[in-house]
Every structure is written in C-alpha cells, then in structure tokens.
Design an enzyme around this catalytic site. Structure first.
Site, PDB file in Angstrom:
ATOM      1  N   GLY A  30       0.819  -1.213   0.000  1.00  0.00           N
ATOM      2  CA  GLY A  30       0.000   0.000   0.000  1.00  0.00           C
ATOM      3  C   GLY A  30       0.849   1.257   0.000  1.00  0.00           C
ATOM      4  O   GLY A  30       2.033   1.214  -0.344  1.00  0.00           O
ATOM      5  N   GLY A  35       5.612   4.354  -8.702  1.00  0.00           N
ATOM      6  CA  GLY A  35       6.333   3.089  -8.918  1.00  0.00           C
ATOM      7  C   GLY A  35       5.363   1.920  -8.947  1.00  0.00           C
ATOM      8  O   GLY A  35       5.395   1.081  -9.858  1.00  0.00           O
ATOM      9  N   HIS A  36       4.467   1.881  -7.953  1.00  0.00           N
ATOM     10  CA  HIS A  36       3.446   0.826  -7.936  1.00  0.00           C
ATOM     11  C   HIS A  36       2.552   0.929  -9.168  1.00  0.00           C
ATOM     12  O   HIS A  36       2.211  -0.085  -9.791  1.00  0.00           O
ATOM     13  CB  HIS A  36       2.558   0.961  -6.693  1.00  0.00           C
ATOM     14  CG  HIS A  36       3.273   0.838  -5.382  1.00  0.00           C
ATOM     15  ND1 HIS A  36       3.388   1.886  -4.500  1.00  0.00           N
ATOM     16  CD2 HIS A  36       3.885  -0.217  -4.796  1.00  0.00           C
ATOM     17  CE1 HIS A  36       4.044   1.484  -3.421  1.00  0.00           C
ATOM     18  NE2 HIS A  36       4.367   0.219  -3.571  1.00  0.00           N
ATOM     19  N   GLN A  60       7.781  -9.744   7.724  1.00  0.00           N
ATOM     20  CA  GLN A  60       9.003  -9.296   7.070  1.00  0.00           C
ATOM     21  C   GLN A  60       9.641  -8.086   7.759  1.00  0.00           C
ATOM     22  O   GLN A  60      10.614  -7.532   7.253  1.00  0.00           O
ATOM     23  CB  GLN A  60       8.753  -9.018   5.585  1.00  0.00           C
ATOM     24  CG  GLN A  60       7.923  -7.783   5.290  1.00  0.00           C
ATOM     25  CD  GLN A  60       7.537  -7.719   3.816  1.00  0.00           C
ATOM     26  OE1 GLN A  60       6.781  -8.534   3.317  1.00  0.00           O
ATOM     27  NE2 GLN A  60       8.099  -6.742   3.100  1.00  0.00           N
ATOM     28  N   GLY A 146       8.851  -4.951  -8.722  1.00  0.00           N
ATOM     29  CA  GLY A 146       9.713  -3.847  -9.121  1.00  0.00           C
ATOM     30  C   GLY A 146      11.187  -4.188  -8.991  1.00  0.00           C
ATOM     31  O   GLY A 146      11.604  -4.832  -8.019  1.00  0.00           O
ATOM     32  N   GLN A 152      14.858  -8.862  -3.587  1.00  0.00           N
ATOM     33  CA  GLN A 152      13.535  -9.483  -3.430  1.00  0.00           C
ATOM     34  C   GLN A 152      13.105 -10.133  -4.747  1.00  0.00           C
ATOM     35  O   GLN A 152      12.646 -11.280  -4.777  1.00  0.00           O
ATOM     36  CB  GLN A 152      12.534  -8.412  -3.007  1.00  0.00           C
ATOM     37  CG  GLN A 152      11.077  -8.817  -3.088  1.00  0.00           C
ATOM     38  CD  GLN A 152      10.173  -7.731  -2.545  1.00  0.00           C
ATOM     39  OE1 GLN A 152      10.133  -7.484  -1.348  1.00  0.00           O
ATOM     40  NE2 GLN A 152       9.441  -7.063  -3.418  1.00  0.00           N
ATOM     41  N   SER A 184       9.567   5.668  -3.135  1.00  0.00           N
ATOM     42  CA  SER A 184       9.408   4.692  -2.055  1.00  0.00           C
ATOM     43  C   SER A 184       8.327   5.199  -1.123  1.00  0.00           C
ATOM     44  O   SER A 184       8.213   6.411  -0.889  1.00  0.00           O
ATOM     45  CB  SER A 184      10.724   4.550  -1.293  1.00  0.00           C
ATOM     46  OG  SER A 184      10.488   3.931  -0.035  1.00  0.00           O
ATOM     47  N   SER A 185       7.553   4.259  -0.588  1.00  0.00           N
ATOM     48  CA  SER A 185       6.529   4.655   0.389  1.00  0.00           C
ATOM     49  C   SER A 185       7.179   5.338   1.585  1.00  0.00           C
ATOM     50  O   SER A 185       6.553   6.141   2.268  1.00  0.00           O
ATOM     51  CB  SER A 185       5.752   3.420   0.857  1.00  0.00           C
ATOM     52  OG  SER A 185       5.179   2.771  -0.261  1.00  0.00           O
ATOM     53  N   ARG A 186       8.446   5.016   1.852  1.00  0.00           N
ATOM     54  CA  ARG A 186       9.137   5.585   3.020  1.00  0.00           C
ATOM     55  C   ARG A 186       9.647   7.005   2.768  1.00  0.00           C
ATOM     56  O   ARG A 186      10.054   7.675   3.726  1.00  0.00           O
ATOM     57  CB  ARG A 186      10.296   4.682   3.447  1.00  0.00           C
ATOM     58  CG  ARG A 186       9.826   3.355   4.058  1.00  0.00           C
ATOM     59  CD  ARG A 186      10.984   2.509   4.573  1.00  0.00           C
ATOM     60  NE  ARG A 186      10.529   1.374   5.361  1.00  0.00           N
ATOM     61  CZ  ARG A 186      10.419   0.114   4.899  1.00  0.00           C
ATOM     62  NH1 ARG A 186      10.720  -0.158   3.653  1.00  0.00           N
ATOM     63  NH2 ARG A 186      10.003  -0.859   5.681  1.00  0.00           N
TER      64      ARG A 186
HETATM   65  P1  AMP Z   1       6.153  -2.248  -1.540  1.00  0.00           P
HETATM   66  O1  AMP Z   1       4.768  -1.697  -1.440  1.00  0.00           O
HETATM   67  O2  AMP Z   1       7.221  -1.275  -1.155  1.00  0.00           O
HETATM   68  O3  AMP Z   1       6.296  -3.601  -0.908  1.00  0.00           O
HETATM   69  O4  AMP Z   1       6.398  -2.482  -3.081  1.00  0.00           O
HETATM   70  C1  AMP Z   1       5.506  -3.232  -3.866  1.00  0.00           C
HETATM   71  C2  AMP Z   1       6.111  -3.463  -5.227  1.00  0.00           C
HETATM   72  O5  AMP Z   1       6.361  -2.196  -5.842  1.00  0.00           O
HETATM   73  C3  AMP Z   1       7.454  -4.201  -5.171  1.00  0.00           C
HETATM   74  O6  AMP Z   1       7.515  -5.120  -6.249  1.00  0.00           O
HETATM   75  C4  AMP Z   1       8.446  -3.090  -5.329  1.00  0.00           C
HETATM   76  O7  AMP Z   1       9.664  -3.502  -5.899  1.00  0.00           O
HETATM   77  C5  AMP Z   1       7.708  -2.157  -6.266  1.00  0.00           C
HETATM   78  N1  AMP Z   1       8.243  -0.796  -6.195  1.00  0.00           N
HETATM   79  C6  AMP Z   1       8.444  -0.042  -5.075  1.00  0.00           C
HETATM   80  N2  AMP Z   1       9.003   1.143  -5.397  1.00  0.00           N
HETATM   81  C7  AMP Z   1       9.173   1.143  -6.751  1.00  0.00           C
HETATM   82  C8  AMP Z   1       9.717   2.075  -7.686  1.00  0.00           C
HETATM   83  N3  AMP Z   1      10.202   3.253  -7.309  1.00  0.00           N
HETATM   84  N4  AMP Z   1       9.726   1.718  -9.001  1.00  0.00           N
HETATM   85  C9  AMP Z   1       9.249   0.519  -9.396  1.00  0.00           C
HETATM   86  N5  AMP Z   1       8.716  -0.397  -8.566  1.00  0.00           N
HETATM   87  C10 AMP Z   1       8.677  -0.095  -7.260  1.00  0.00           C
END
Ligand code: AMP
Length: 287
Positions: A30, A35-36, A60, A146, A152, A184-186
């Site tokens: 979420g 990116g998502h 995790q 991603g 991962q 990044s969500s962070r």
């Molecule tokens: P997360 O919500 O951070 O667990 O990410 C979910 C998916 O989105 C994972 O496959 C990540 O690698 C991908 N993801 C996160 N940030 C990016 C980004 N900046 N560009 C492309 N994919 C991303």
C-alpha cells in the site's frame, strides 16, 4: 469502474471466481505511488484482469523496524487502483492472513542472508512466505514486481524456479523523481533537508554507472566517494552497504567479472532507511 475489494478469504474466492481470463497480480504494502502504478500498468498489458494486494506483512519486519509507523493510506490506494482500472483489491487484515502464527515458513537460503538480508535477518523469509501465500490465495497467471527491490525480485524468481510455483514473474524498472530519488513509500518520512541528503544514493549509483567501463573496483570507488561526501552533510547520510553483485545470487562480483551486475546501496538518513540499485552490464576488459 471501482475495483472489487476483498477483505476475507470468502470475499476473495467469490471475486476470483468471476475472473475468467488471465490474471496478473501486483503485490504491495500500500501507500501506492507512481512506482506501484507503473507495475499495475505493466500488469494490465500482461493479462486480461489485474489484482493488487495491499498488505503490510508483519513477518518481514524486524523487531526494531518501522511496522507500526509504516504508512497506511487505504482510501487513496483504492482511488489510485480505480483510476488505473484495477479489477480486484485483496486487502486482508493481519488476522485474516495469519489466523495463527505460521509454523511452516519458507527459507530464502543463502541469498536471504547476504547484502540486504545481512542487515535485515529473516526479512526475506517473511517476504517469500507472504508472497507464496498471496500466490496460493489469488492464483495469478503472472505476478509483477519492481526492480527497485532487486534482491527481493531475484529471490522470488528463485523461489518460483526451486519450488515449481506455477506463476510467471515479470519485472518493472525503478521509477524515480526527476532529481533521481527512487520512489518509495518511506520517502514521505523524509524532511526536506533529509531528502536532499538522500539524493546521494541515486547520485552514487550514477557515479558508479559512469565508471562501468573501468571495472568493479572503479565502480565501487566512484560510488563510495559520493557516499563519503554525503556522510559529512547536514543531516548526514549513514551508509549501510554498497556492493556490486551478481543479479542472480547477490554474491559480490570479482574484478574480472563481465556481464550483468547490479550496484546496490542502502543507507539511513535520520530514522529513515532507504535502498536503491542500478543494473549494469560490464564489458569484458583487456588485461
Ligand atoms: P512495496 O509496497 O514497497 O512492498 O512495493 C511493492 C512493489 O512495488 C514491489 O515489487 C516493489 O519492488 C515495487 N516498487 C516499489 N518502489 C518502486 C519504484 N520506485 N519503481 C518501481 N517499482 C517499485
């Protein structure tokens, strides 16, 4: 059209039964960003229907990590999925996902203990366990991840190969802000000053990339110089690791390595831990 939102296994089962063609899954935690969304668009090209899972997976996160303060923006995520034409959102609660503490779990093996896995013990075991559960629950034909989380992605490919998981794995490239910061969500934790310091991650990767013709030692030297400068910034960057690794194993590549490699970096700025990477192709060099 608004996506169907499934919160329980029963709701998921009835929504899944409505999907007749091929299905692509985009697993997320979420707090969706561009990116998502790029992965969701890729998923739409790969299958007739798209499912997005939204689940912040306690398994995790380490005991001192940011599970409790991880951003949760469900309403906005649903709106973003609706705008992208997502068919199904699978958003179980922790209790729904783990009615009991799972006794049987996946082990990421050696690749789960190096680089990012060395800094976050058990992290990849937790990732693989939840991804396998998501695959079993949603039963997608294809799943999209991603390249931002390169280790991962490599581990999920390895899991699918080693355990004959009947899902095709596809990857999308890292989406960045105009100034290079990987989305990044962070990132939302970063103050403007911290964000400025955080730009050193992508700058270091670019410096390494520019030295790609000179081999592994030169790549690491160029990238390290950028990080060293950022360690003196205010607020400072606190590097965790910088390594040039084989994308399939995450073992460091030797000086004579030719072919694919990935330059990976992790660092903290303030209390926020950030990771980034860039894929490189190393040409064979004259001795
Ligand atoms: P997360 O919500 O951070 O667990 O990410 C979910 C998916 O989105 C994972 O496959 C990540 O690698 C991908 N993801 C996160 N940030 C990016 C980004 N900046 N560009 C492309 N994919 C991303």
């Amino acid at each position: 059209m608004t996506p169907v939102i499934a919160r329980t296994r029963e709701e998921l089962a009835s929504a899944r039964a409505e999907i007749t063609g091929t299905l692509a899954l985009v697993p997320t935690m979420g707090a969706l960003h561009e990116g998502h969304l790029s992965l969701i668009r890729r998923a739409g090209e790969l299958a007739d229907a798209v499912a997005v899972s939204i689940f912040v997976n306690p398994l995790q996160f380490g005991p001192h990590e940011d599970l409790d303060r991880y951003p949760r923006t469900f309403e906005a995520d649903v709106a973003a999925c609706a705008a992208e034409g997502v068919d199904l959102i699978w958003a179980p609660t922790v209790e729904e996902m783990y009615p009991a503490q799972p006794q049987v779990r996946l082990s990421a093996g050696r690749m789960g203990t190096v680089v990012e896995g060395a800094s976050r013990p058990g992290h990849f075991d937790g990732v693989l366990t939840v991804v396998m559960k998501l695959f079993n629950q949603v039963r997608p034909d294809v799943a999209v991840f991603g390249a931002k989380d390169a280790q991962q992605l490599a581990l999920i490919r390895r899991m699918v190969a080693d355990l004959d998981v009947p899902v095709r794995i596809e990857a999308g490239p890292t989406v960045r802000e105009a100034d290079g910061l990987a989305l990044s969500s962070r990132n939302r934790y970063l103050s403007p000053e911290e964000r400025r310091t955080a730009l050193a991650l992508s700058r270091a990767l670019r410096a390494g990339e520019q030295a790609a013709g000179e081999g592994p030692a030169a790549i690491l030297h160029a990238a390290r110089a950028v990080l060293a400068e950022a360690e003196q910034a205010d607020p400072p960057l606190v590097p965790d690791y910088l390594e040039l690794v084989d994308p399939a194993t995450f073992e460091p590549v030797g000086e004579s390595h030719a072919g694919e490699a990935v330059l990976v970096v992790a660092a903290k700025v303030g209390t926020t831990r950030l990771i980034d990477n860039v894929p490189l192709t190393l040409e064979p060099r004259e001795k």
